[in-house]
Enzyme design. Structure first.
Site, PDB file in Angstrom:
ATOM      1  N   ILE A  52       2.751   1.708   4.563  1.00 42.40           N
ATOM      2  CA  ILE A  52       2.490   0.683   3.581  1.00 42.40           C
ATOM      3  C   ILE A  52       3.655   0.575   2.484  1.00 42.40           C
ATOM      4  O   ILE A  52       4.096  -0.519   2.422  1.00 42.40           O
ATOM      5  CB  ILE A  52       1.205   1.206   2.725  1.00 42.40           C
ATOM      6  N   THR A  98      -6.656   6.309  -2.430  1.00 41.89           N
ATOM      7  CA  THR A  98      -7.363   6.197  -1.187  1.00 41.89           C
ATOM      8  C   THR A  98      -9.004   6.082  -1.414  1.00 41.89           C
ATOM      9  O   THR A  98      -9.421   6.742  -2.434  1.00 41.89           O
ATOM     10  CB  THR A  98      -7.196   7.159  -0.103  1.00 41.89           C
ATOM     11  N   ASP A  99      -9.811   5.428  -0.667  1.00 51.26           N
ATOM     12  CA  ASP A  99     -11.184   5.418  -0.817  1.00 51.26           C
ATOM     13  C   ASP A  99     -11.856   6.875  -0.377  1.00 51.26           C
ATOM     14  O   ASP A  99     -12.899   7.131  -0.712  1.00 51.26           O
ATOM     15  CB  ASP A  99     -11.759   4.564   0.033  1.00 51.26           C
ATOM     16  N   GLU A 100     -10.911   7.681   0.295  1.00 49.95           N
ATOM     17  CA  GLU A 100     -11.340   8.859   0.740  1.00 49.95           C
ATOM     18  C   GLU A 100     -11.785  10.028  -0.458  1.00 49.95           C
ATOM     19  O   GLU A 100     -12.312  10.896  -0.282  1.00 49.95           O
ATOM     20  CB  GLU A 100     -10.419   9.793   1.751  1.00 49.95           C
ATOM     21  N   TYR A 123      -6.804  16.533   2.507  1.00 54.41           N
ATOM     22  CA  TYR A 123      -5.831  15.378   2.202  1.00 54.41           C
ATOM     23  C   TYR A 123      -6.607  14.880   1.123  1.00 54.41           C
ATOM     24  O   TYR A 123      -5.960  14.269   0.166  1.00 54.41           O
ATOM     25  CB  TYR A 123      -5.865  14.409   3.523  1.00 54.41           C
ATOM     26  N   LYS A 169      -5.191  14.131  -3.125  1.00 51.47           N
ATOM     27  CA  LYS A 169      -5.334  12.593  -3.375  1.00 51.47           C
ATOM     28  C   LYS A 169      -5.931  12.539  -4.658  1.00 51.47           C
ATOM     29  O   LYS A 169      -5.453  12.018  -5.772  1.00 51.47           O
ATOM     30  CB  LYS A 169      -5.577  11.519  -2.304  1.00 51.47           C
TER      31      LYS A 169
HETATM   32  P1  NAD Z   1       2.887   7.207   5.477  1.00 52.97           P
HETATM   33  O1  NAD Z   1       2.534   8.572   6.018  1.00 52.97           O
HETATM   34  O2  NAD Z   1       3.163   6.326   6.541  1.00 52.97           O
HETATM   35  O3  NAD Z   1       4.179   7.358   4.658  1.00 52.97           O
HETATM   36  C1  NAD Z   1       4.322   8.330   3.776  1.00 52.97           C
HETATM   37  C2  NAD Z   1       6.142   8.104   3.354  1.00 52.97           C
HETATM   38  O4  NAD Z   1       6.290   9.140   2.008  1.00 52.97           O
HETATM   39  C3  NAD Z   1       6.999   8.419   4.301  1.00 52.97           C
HETATM   40  O5  NAD Z   1       7.956   7.538   4.509  1.00 52.97           O
HETATM   41  C4  NAD Z   1       7.536   9.912   4.174  1.00 52.97           C
HETATM   42  O6  NAD Z   1       8.735  10.095   4.608  1.00 52.97           O
HETATM   43  C5  NAD Z   1       7.404   9.782   2.595  1.00 52.97           C
HETATM   44  N1  NAD Z   1       7.449  11.354   1.753  1.00 52.97           N
HETATM   45  C6  NAD Z   1       6.666  12.293   2.102  1.00 52.97           C
HETATM   46  N2  NAD Z   1       6.937  13.546   1.365  1.00 52.97           N
HETATM   47  C7  NAD Z   1       7.981  12.823   0.440  1.00 52.97           C
HETATM   48  C8  NAD Z   1       8.591  13.359  -0.522  1.00 52.97           C
HETATM   49  N3  NAD Z   1       8.474  14.767  -0.704  1.00 52.97           N
HETATM   50  N4  NAD Z   1       9.578  12.751  -1.146  1.00 52.97           N
HETATM   51  C9  NAD Z   1       9.843  11.150  -0.927  1.00 52.97           C
HETATM   52  N5  NAD Z   1       9.087  10.766   0.160  1.00 52.97           N
HETATM   53  C10 NAD Z   1       8.035  11.404   0.861  1.00 52.97           C
HETATM   54  O7  NAD Z   1       1.911   6.932   4.696  1.00 52.97           O
HETATM   55  P2  NAD Z   1       1.058   5.452   4.381  1.00 52.97           P
HETATM   56  O8  NAD Z   1       0.047   5.278   5.521  1.00 52.97           O
HETATM   57  O9  NAD Z   1       2.153   4.534   4.442  1.00 52.97           O
HETATM   58  O10 NAD Z   1       0.497   5.810   2.964  1.00 52.97           O
HETATM   59  C11 NAD Z   1       0.960   5.470   1.971  1.00 52.97           C
HETATM   60  C12 NAD Z   1       0.455   5.832   0.500  1.00 52.97           C
HETATM   61  O11 NAD Z   1      -0.937   5.058   0.584  1.00 52.97           O
HETATM   62  C13 NAD Z   1      -0.219   7.182   0.616  1.00 52.97           C
HETATM   63  O12 NAD Z   1      -0.125   7.663  -0.842  1.00 52.97           O
HETATM   64  C14 NAD Z   1      -1.586   7.382   1.025  1.00 52.97           C
HETATM   65  O13 NAD Z   1      -2.300   8.389   0.440  1.00 52.97           O
HETATM   66  C15 NAD Z   1      -2.140   6.035   0.592  1.00 52.97           C
HETATM   67  N6  NAD Z   1      -3.021   5.365   1.219  1.00 52.97           N
HETATM   68  C16 NAD Z   1      -3.008   5.133   2.687  1.00 52.97           C
HETATM   69  C17 NAD Z   1      -3.904   4.476   3.434  1.00 52.97           C
HETATM   70  C18 NAD Z   1      -3.665   4.106   4.961  1.00 52.97           C
HETATM   71  O14 NAD Z   1      -4.653   3.440   5.463  1.00 52.97           O
HETATM   72  N7  NAD Z   1      -2.621   4.495   5.451  1.00 52.97           N
HETATM   73  C19 NAD Z   1      -4.943   3.776   2.750  1.00 52.97           C
HETATM   74  C20 NAD Z   1      -5.086   3.922   1.510  1.00 52.97           C
HETATM   75  C21 NAD Z   1      -4.240   4.726   0.864  1.00 52.97           C
HETATM   76  O1  DAU Z   2      -9.586   5.432   4.095  1.00 51.56           O
HETATM   77  C1  DAU Z   2      -8.170   5.552   3.797  1.00 51.56           C
HETATM   78  C2  DAU Z   2      -7.464   6.466   4.626  1.00 51.56           C
HETATM   79  O2  DAU Z   2      -7.545   5.901   6.122  1.00 51.56           O
HETATM   80  C3  DAU Z   2      -6.001   6.962   4.178  1.00 51.56           C
HETATM   81  O3  DAU Z   2      -6.448   7.511   2.780  1.00 51.56           O
HETATM   82  C4  DAU Z   2      -5.380   7.720   5.111  1.00 51.56           C
HETATM   83  O4  DAU Z   2      -3.912   7.954   4.541  1.00 51.56           O
HETATM   84  C5  DAU Z   2      -5.459   7.191   6.322  1.00 51.56           C
HETATM   85  O5  DAU Z   2      -4.895   8.091   7.186  1.00 51.56           O
HETATM   86  C6  DAU Z   2      -6.673   6.680   6.804  1.00 51.56           C
HETATM   87  O6  DAU Z   2      -7.546   7.792   7.070  1.00 51.56           O
HETATM   88  P1  DAU Z   2      -8.707   8.203   8.304  1.00 51.56           P
HETATM   89  O7  DAU Z   2      -8.799   9.485   8.922  1.00 51.56           O
HETATM   90  O8  DAU Z   2      -9.789   7.388   8.255  1.00 51.56           O
HETATM   91  O9  DAU Z   2      -7.460   7.350   9.401  1.00 51.56           O
HETATM   92  P2  DAU Z   2      -7.583   7.577  11.099  1.00 51.56           P
HETATM   93  O10 DAU Z   2      -6.650   6.610  11.640  1.00 51.56           O
HETATM   94  O11 DAU Z   2      -6.910   9.211  11.447  1.00 51.56           O
HETATM   95  O12 DAU Z   2      -8.658   7.760  11.757  1.00 51.56           O
HETATM   96  C7  DAU Z   2      -9.693   6.507  11.585  1.00 51.56           C
HETATM   97  C8  DAU Z   2     -10.975   6.940  12.113  1.00 51.56           C
HETATM   98  O13 DAU Z   2     -10.555   7.035  13.751  1.00 51.56           O
HETATM   99  C9  DAU Z   2     -11.638   8.496  11.763  1.00 51.56           C
HETATM  100  O14 DAU Z   2     -12.896   8.251  11.731  1.00 51.56           O
HETATM  101  C10 DAU Z   2     -11.141   9.171  12.706  1.00 51.56           C
HETATM  102  C11 DAU Z   2     -10.900   8.358  13.840  1.00 51.56           C
HETATM  103  N1  DAU Z   2     -10.218   8.936  15.157  1.00 51.56           N
HETATM  104  C12 DAU Z   2      -8.925   9.082  14.734  1.00 51.56           C
HETATM  105  C13 DAU Z   2      -7.969   9.368  15.725  1.00 51.56           C
HETATM  106  C14 DAU Z   2      -6.539   9.615  15.271  1.00 51.56           C
HETATM  107  C15 DAU Z   2     -10.618   9.036  16.465  1.00 51.56           C
HETATM  108  O15 DAU Z   2     -11.650   8.841  16.914  1.00 51.56           O
HETATM  109  N2  DAU Z   2      -9.502   9.377  17.241  1.00 51.56           N
HETATM  110  C16 DAU Z   2      -8.234   9.555  16.873  1.00 51.56           C
HETATM  111  O16 DAU Z   2      -7.392   9.932  17.859  1.00 51.56           O
END
Ligand code: NAD
Ligand code: DAU
Length: 361
Positions: free
Chosen positions: A13, A135-137, A161, A165
């Site tokens: 993101i 996050t919504d989690e 996780y 958060k």
């Molecule tokens: P990601 O895992 O793709 O990226 C995380 C980044 O943080 C990486 O580039 C990593 O190198 C960097 N990082 C980790 N530890 C660090 C440190 N100590 N210092 C500096 N950088 C560091 O994660 P993402 O999916 O892009 O999520 C970004 C943010 O959004 C997170 O805070 C996550 O909780 C939040 N979020 C993610 C989702 C989702 O669906 N992916 C949804 C809601 C919120």
């Molecule tokens: O809701 C926001 C969150 O969404 C963010 O805060 C997290 O950073 C992000 O990783 C994500 O969490 P989830 O656990 O929901 O995402 P994930 O893609 O790991 O899994 C999505 C759904 O799919 C979950 O119900 C678990 C399921 N899943 C996941 C994987 C990796 C499977 O069924 N099979 C799989 O192999």
């Protein structure tokens, strides 16, 4: 907003947000601080628009002295804090790093901001902003029929996780309440789109399906997430940063809640059209139900009414087109896929998470 520190800007993101910000704001400089863990990659930052307004800095949010120097050197006035450990399955197998990065890291960053903005200098409140990405989690899990989460819903995080958060959100809020640090928080639902690391459901399924590998669905596959295209998340963050009142939080969600199995089947159907298998068998044939995630949250649903009403936010992507575009993106970026997937760490993660998960059907 002049000198913007983006933490975690080499991740999924964060890198999308860096692109969005450089396109939207002409008069800023983006300082992109990332520790380049397994989830961060410079591959995500190739071909940035207006690269003269972007500086990549390899460093950690856990290093207090380094952060203090960075604030001073670049006169940071705005923070957009993405850096985190973000994968729920990894938090189950190894929660320690989540406590360090997500809780201690956020605390360290808050301390740097407090020192530079409020102690060593006396910046005007409207000149500075600490924006925290959450996050919504943090809200836990919904039973069927329960209403969507609002900004007033109590926290009830279920995974290490989510708990880490939630803890970081509380720290940010407490710095606002106690020290008057100007902050905003956004709690967003599941993102999908370009540059997502293929440990998360959608890119994992796309890449496994392209390679005709098994498609692992946890439990019965009827868990529900609220999917949002990453570009819509970025536009929401930008709005909150520029128009949101300090001290407020906003829920962001996509109003898209198909069950996981439906998402996986949709990806299979798109690939049947875009890249049919040589043997002619539909990709759905690769789906395997595997042992469930421990403590797996059943359903998420975000009420994004506040950000729509107060800031006029509107998502641009619907899930049908968004998934199609995302599959196309992974199909047309084989060099990115290769660079990310060849990492040894990634291969050992796949073995650790999936080899021990027995098939249930
Ligand atoms: P990601 O895992 O793709 O990226 C995380 C980044 O943080 C990486 O580039 C990593 O190198 C960097 N990082 C980790 N530890 C660090 C440190 N100590 N210092 C500096 N950088 C560091 O994660 P993402 O999916 O892009 O999520 C970004 C943010 O959004 C997170 O805070 C996550 O909780 C939040 N979020 C993610 C989702 C989702 O669906 N992916 C949804 C809601 C919120
Ligand atoms: O809701 C926001 C969150 O969404 C963010 O805060 C997290 O950073 C992000 O990783 C994500 O969490 P989830 O656990 O929901 O995402 P994930 O893609 O790991 O899994 C999505 C759904 O799919 C979950 O119900 C678990 C399921 N899943 C996941 C994987 C990796 C499977 O069924 N099979 C799989 O192999």
């Amino acid at each position: 907003m002049k000198n913007v520190l983006i933490t975690g800007g080499a991740g999924f993101i964060g890198s999308n947000f860096v692109r969005h910000l450089l396109n939207m704001e002409e008069n800023i400089h983006a300082f992109n601080l990332d520790a380049l863990t397994y989830a961060g990659s410079l591959e995500n930052l190739k071909d940035l628009p207006f690269p003269q307004h972007h500086t990549f800095i390899n460093g950690s949010i856990l290093d207090q002295e380094f952060l203090n120097g960075l604030f001073q050197k670049h006169q940071i006035d705005t923070i957009v804090h993405f850096a985190a450990e973000s994968h729920v399955d990894r938090s189950i197998l190894g929660p320690g790093q989540f406590v360090q990065t997500n809780i201690v890291g956020t605390f360290t960053l808050l301390e740097a901001a407090r020192k530079f903005w409020l102690q060593d200098n006396h910046w005007d409140h409207h000149q500075v902003r600490f924006h925290h990405i959450s996050t919504d989690e943090v809200f836990g899990s919904l039973a069927p029929g329960q209403p969507a989460w609002t900004e007033e819903t109590s926290y009830a995080p279920n995974s290490p996780y989510a708990a880490s958060k939630a803890s970081s959100d509380h720290l940010v809020r407490s710095y606002g309440h106690t020290y008057d640090l100007p902050y905003t928080i956004t709690n967003c639902s599941n993102n999908y789109g370009p540059y997502q690391f293929p440990e998360k459901l959608i890119p994992l399924i796309i890449l496994n399906a392209i390679e005709e590998k098994p498609l692992p669905v946890y439990g019965d596959g009827q868990q529900v997430r609220d999917w949002l295209h990453v570009e819509d998340h970025c536009s929401a963050i930008h709005l909150v940063l520029t128009k949101g009142l300090a001290g407020s939080t906003f829920n962001i969600g996509g109003d898209n809640q198909p069950a996981n199995l439906t998402i996986v089947e949709t990806i299979c159907d798109i690939l049947d059209e875009r890249k049919p298998r040589a043997n002619g068998i539909p990709h759905r044939d690769l789906i395997r139900f595997v042992k469930d995630r421990p403590g797996h949250d059943r359903r998420y649903d975000m009420d994004a009414g506040k950000i729509r009403r107060e800031l006029g936010w509107q998502p641009r992507h619907n899930l049908t087109d968004g998934l199609l575009d995302t599959v196309n993106w992974y199909l047309t970026h084989p060099e990115w896929v290769l660079a990310i997937r060849k990492q040894l760490e990634y291969q050992s993660w796949l073995a650790k998470n999936y080899d021990t998960r027995e098939k249930t059907s």
